[in-house]
Design an enzyme around this catalytic site. Sequence first.
Site: not given
Ligand code: MSP
Length: 693
Positions: A18, A21, A152
């Site tokens: 989304h 990411h 969460h």
């Molecule tokens: N798998 C772990 C990271 C492991 S790194 C060795 C993880 N994954 S995640 O898919 O949940 O999220 C990863 C990253 O996505 C977050 O740290 C952030 O960088 C980005 N984001 C996810 N949702 C976000 C927002 N709403 N806003 C900004 N960044 C976001 O955590």
Amino acid sequence: MSTFYITTPIYYVNDVPHLGHAYTTIVCDALARFHRMRGDDTRFLTGTDEHGQKVEEAATKRGLTPTQLVDQVAPRFDEMWQQLGLEGYRFIRTTSERHKAVVKTLWERIRKYNPEQLYLASYQGWYCVGCEAFYTESQLEKQGDQWCCTTHKRPVAWIDKERSWFFKLTDYAQPLLDHIEANPDFIRPDAYRKEIVSFLQGGLKDLSVSRTSFSWGIPVPEADPEGGKHVIYVWMDALTNYLADLCPDDGQITGPDVERYWPSALHVIGKDILRFHTVYWPAFLLAAKLPLPKGIFAHGWWTVRGDKISKSIPATRIEPLALSEALGAGSTLGRAIGIDAMRYYLLREAPLGNDGDFTFESLFGRFNAELANDLGNLINRSLTLVTKFADQVKPTRDDTLISQNSETPHFQIEIAAAEACRAAAQQFEAIHPSRALEAIWRFIGVANRYIDQTQPWTMAKANDPALPHVLWTLQASLWLIARLVAPVLPTTAQTIRSWVGDTTPLAWPIPTESRVLDQAPANLVASTPSPIFPRLDDKAQAAIVAKVLPDVAVVAAAPSATPDAGKPAPKPKADKAAKTEDGPLAPITFPEFQKLELRVGKVVKAAAVPKAKKLLHLHVDLGEPEPRSIVAGIAEAYAPEALVGKQVIVVANLVPATIRDIPSNGMILAAGDATILGLSALDADVPPGTRVR
Ligand code: MSP
């Protein structure tokens, strides 16, 4: 030549990508592009985090094996980055053999240098599967009588004496504090450095680094004397990806790429995963006698009306491709320009490190004021003027006009151009893309004023001998702007370059003293532009809202006045319901509602419908002599076998239909779409056929 190694977090595959990411990945792409333009030996890594309880549970829920799930979802990330045009990235999956081998090596090194750093004991405490993290009660919040994770907002699980390997994290608080003190840029921005320093000063507890209650992970490479079957804690596994991609296939942590890139490693992460990157990861590396990355930069969260964009809140799920498609719909360059507009908004709206609230009003405000007006008009005006006079006047630089008088617009624009190059480079280097864009837009403002001040159309009438220089300056300014915006707006940059006829390699311009426009190639040839960022009028804005968040009432109104460049876009005044098919419907009376025959059903049989990706053929027990045959469009979200035994709510009096030659006598209630779909649920086992009122 310097090296620059930048990484995104690797994304969990329990969910499709989304906007949140995409944000981190786009930030890294922009920084990587800048460094490539600077001539740095640049490496850019992203990928997917595929092991752990969260992914295992997501697979079970969908009736898939973990391998099936990860093989389905991981390519969606790679595809999305390709469709978003991200440049020259590498993609790592934690289920790859090389990654697994490197994780094993890391474990063995930690053991080799001091066997007591890893020991067997049992873990008892709270665990958030969403974060894949252990928490103490002081790190949680209480909702009613349940402890919940602060990210969460959901109850955490109690792990009761699970046998586990522990890592002696306790030993690393002081070495980490020392490292942070000696390297003030190790954790940025500063607020996060301070947060971690105080966390470390509070002391650390040893960390459980293996799990035995599920099996989807990398096995611990040594036997437990009590026979426990351990998989390595998913964070120890995942963090290692940053090194694994540099290592040779045999999994040894050495070799030319490790030596070349590791010392410059910069991990860009969201603030939610700060502790894992700034405490656990460097502690594992110190324990394995490996050098630490150069730095970690944490950014904030994107929210929609205050809620973090995430899988769990459907109203926040902005799909990056849908957004860019919609934003580019009015441009002849289509989605590619929409991608640029989205990148611009994300990088300009919130300084990296801060949270940003996504609103359509601020998006449309910036689009119209900064992209359509400031940049779009400059391109259009400049090229129209140069091409208009092309027959009579050849754009030619005249140095004497610049050196004569420092008050002239000719002199001012030269200074502003050099200043923009310096300031933007400094800000990109310091990982402040929003400030880099501000510096570039200051120059765009100067270039627009240059046209107003010099009035080339009046000069032409008066046969002013300075006209060739003015036209040359306009052309050279576009040559420069294409370069300055290229890290953030790659398609715009390429388009401007083709319109000014610039075929020279795309490098970042370095001013000599206070001059930079003089580096523009002498043989530029301007051509007639088409509107690159057509203004978004009310109709276009409504269409974008309807495409991007059809289910949600976000701000749909056009801002009455467009904000000035540089000033923050106005905040929404009030939430207005977007008028869409899914918007509120006209009220109905109770007798009208009673015409709906809703009944509880139990799925007794489910099968795929041949050649129909989205359809399943269900047999549902409604308490009638025979189960009903119903065709449902839920195949992308549910495997047939996962549905058998499930209770559903059925619209039982829907006019029968035949779908793909199969009789369909009713409809299953469900919410959402293929990406997240929930079947209507009952919290008690109710006999099939019971009426729902
Ligand atoms: N798998 C772990 C990271 C492991 S790194 C060795 C993880 N994954 S995640 O898919 O949940 O999220 C990863 C990253 O996505 C977050 O740290 C952030 O960088 C980005 N984001 C996810 N949702 C976000 C927002 N709403 N806003 C900004 N960044 C976001 O955590």
